[in-house]
Design a protein around this motif. Structure first.
Motif, short mmCIF file in Angstrom:
data_model
loop_
_atom_site.label_atom_id
_atom_site.label_comp_id
_atom_site.label_asym_id
_atom_site.label_seq_id
_atom_site.Cartn_x
_atom_site.Cartn_y
_atom_site.Cartn_z
N GLU A 151 0.83 -1.13 0.00
CA GLU A 151 0.02 0.09 0.00
C GLU A 151 0.94 1.17 -0.08
OE1 GLU A 151 -3.88 2.03 2.44
OE2 GLU A 151 -3.03 0.04 3.08
N LEU A 202 0.88 5.50 0.18
CA LEU A 202 -0.02 6.86 0.41
C LEU A 202 0.43 7.72 -0.48
CD1 LEU A 202 -1.96 8.29 2.20
CD2 LEU A 202 0.37 9.07 3.77
N ASP A 203 -0.39 8.19 -1.36
CA ASP A 203 -0.31 9.54 -2.19
C ASP A 203 -0.55 10.75 -1.49
OD1 ASP A 203 0.22 8.22 -4.92
OD2 ASP A 203 -2.03 7.29 -4.44
N ILE A 204 0.36 11.53 -1.38
CA ILE A 204 0.18 12.75 -0.70
C ILE A 204 0.04 13.79 -1.85
CG2 ILE A 204 1.40 14.72 0.55
CD1 ILE A 204 1.16 12.15 2.30
N ALA A 206 -3.32 17.08 2.61
CA ALA A 206 -2.76 15.75 2.97
C ALA A 206 -1.64 15.65 3.53
CB ALA A 206 -2.86 14.91 1.58
N PHE A 250 -1.08 14.05 7.16
CA PHE A 250 0.09 12.55 7.35
C PHE A 250 1.08 13.01 8.50
CE2 PHE A 250 4.33 11.77 5.92
CZ PHE A 250 4.20 10.26 6.16
N VAL A 280 4.70 5.21 10.22
CA VAL A 280 4.64 5.11 8.88
C VAL A 280 4.78 3.64 8.03
CG1 VAL A 280 4.86 6.00 6.41
CG2 VAL A 280 4.85 7.37 8.59
N ASP A 331 2.20 1.03 8.31
CA ASP A 331 0.88 0.91 7.73
C ASP A 331 1.24 1.01 6.07
OD1 ASP A 331 -0.33 0.85 10.12
OD2 ASP A 331 -0.55 3.19 10.04
N TYR A 332 2.15 1.52 5.79
CA TYR A 332 2.61 1.77 4.14
C TYR A 332 3.98 1.26 3.82
CZ TYR A 332 -1.54 5.03 4.53
OH TYR A 332 -2.76 5.43 4.85
N VAL A 354 5.66 6.19 0.44
CA VAL A 354 4.83 7.43 0.55
C VAL A 354 5.23 8.23 -0.85
CG1 VAL A 354 4.67 9.66 1.62
CG2 VAL A 354 5.00 7.56 2.99
#
Length: 266
Positions: free
Chosen positions: A173, A175-177, A182, A186, A205, A208-209, A212
């Motif tokens: 996964e 994460l798109d900033i 956003a 974050f 971080v 979870d991801y 980034v």
């Protein structure tokens, strides 16, 4: 009188929009972006302001939304401007002795990939000596990282080894900033308070991801600015160009796509 953060951001948008002609191709637009944004350094921001450049993230996003260059780029390369990340076009370029290619050999070494662990990580909005950074290659051209290298730098000597890293694991996964809002969310979600500033806690971080992704829209809106978050003021990020920080290794295949040789004997 010192310019307000809003005026600074509007000036940035104006600098970017110098190449906002609809007739310009995406290569010219991206190269212009890559030449402009690295000029907005911490030293440049400090020279313009008497103290921290603090903005409301919604105001930063509203001003950034007026950037014509970003609008034109989004038409051709939406994944770079707003995401989502294109997992099939990730490039990493080895330029000099590196943790993953210590002898400048044309191969990445997974065994040397450093994931966040129990050891403390120095506070940073863009940590180095950790994970791996990639940049998205255009459909018909190089990544923005290669465009940056083409501008010339003694810090990145030739030869350059460009690797394509495919990310096909659905569990990876990212994460798109996509905006200043956003970014503030974050940092507020994963706060690490240090010396009065709030940084992302990259160890949390990584729980979870896998990575980034900092998009072009977010870079324009955030570079050099501090935003209020729950624990104080977020430290100012400086990412310069579209890229992904990978915190876990989720690459299904590595392919050497180009070797850029030195211009003369090494």
């Amino acid at each position: 009188m010192r310019p307000t953060p809003a005026r600074i951001l509007r000036r940035r948008v104006t600098d970017l929009d110098v190449v906002a002609d609809p007739a310009a191709d995406s290569d010219a637009r991206l190269r212009h972006f890559t030449s402009v944004m690295p000029l907005w350094t911490a030293q440049e921001m400090a020279s313009l302001t008497e103290g921290p450049a603090v903005m409301d993230p919604s105001e930063a996003d509203q001003i950034t939304e007026s950037c014509l260059l970003l609008r034109h780029l989004a038409h051709d390369e939406e994944s770079l401007v707003r995401g989502p990340l294109d997992r099939t076009r990730q490039h990493w370029i080895g330029t000099s002795p590196h943790e993953l290619a210590p002898s400048r050999q044309p191969a990445l070494e997974r065994a040397r990939f450093i994931e966040p662990g129990r050891d403390p990580i120095p506070p940073s909005t863009k940590p180095f000596h950790l994970g791996l950074f990639t940049s998205t290659a255009r459909r018909d051209g190089p990544s923005m990282w290669r465009m940056y290298l083409d501008q010339g730098s003694s810090l990145h000597p030739l030869p350059w080894y460009t690797w394509e890293l495919r990310v096909t694991d659905p569990a990876a996964e990212v994460l798109d900033i996509r905006s200043a809002g956003a970014w503030a969310d974050f940092v507020g979600r994963y706060p690490l308070v240090h010396s009065g500033s709030v940084f992302p806690d990259w160890r949390r971080v990584a729980e979870d991801y896998a990575g980034v992704h900092m998009t072009l829209r977010a870079i324009v809106a955030t570079q050099g600015f501090r935003f209020p978050v729950g624990d104080g003021l977020a430290a100012a990020p400086y990412w310069d160009l579209e890229s992904v920080l990978w915190l876990r290794w989720h690459f299904s295949g590595l392919r050497l796509v180009e070797i850029t040789p030195p211009h003369g004997p090494e």
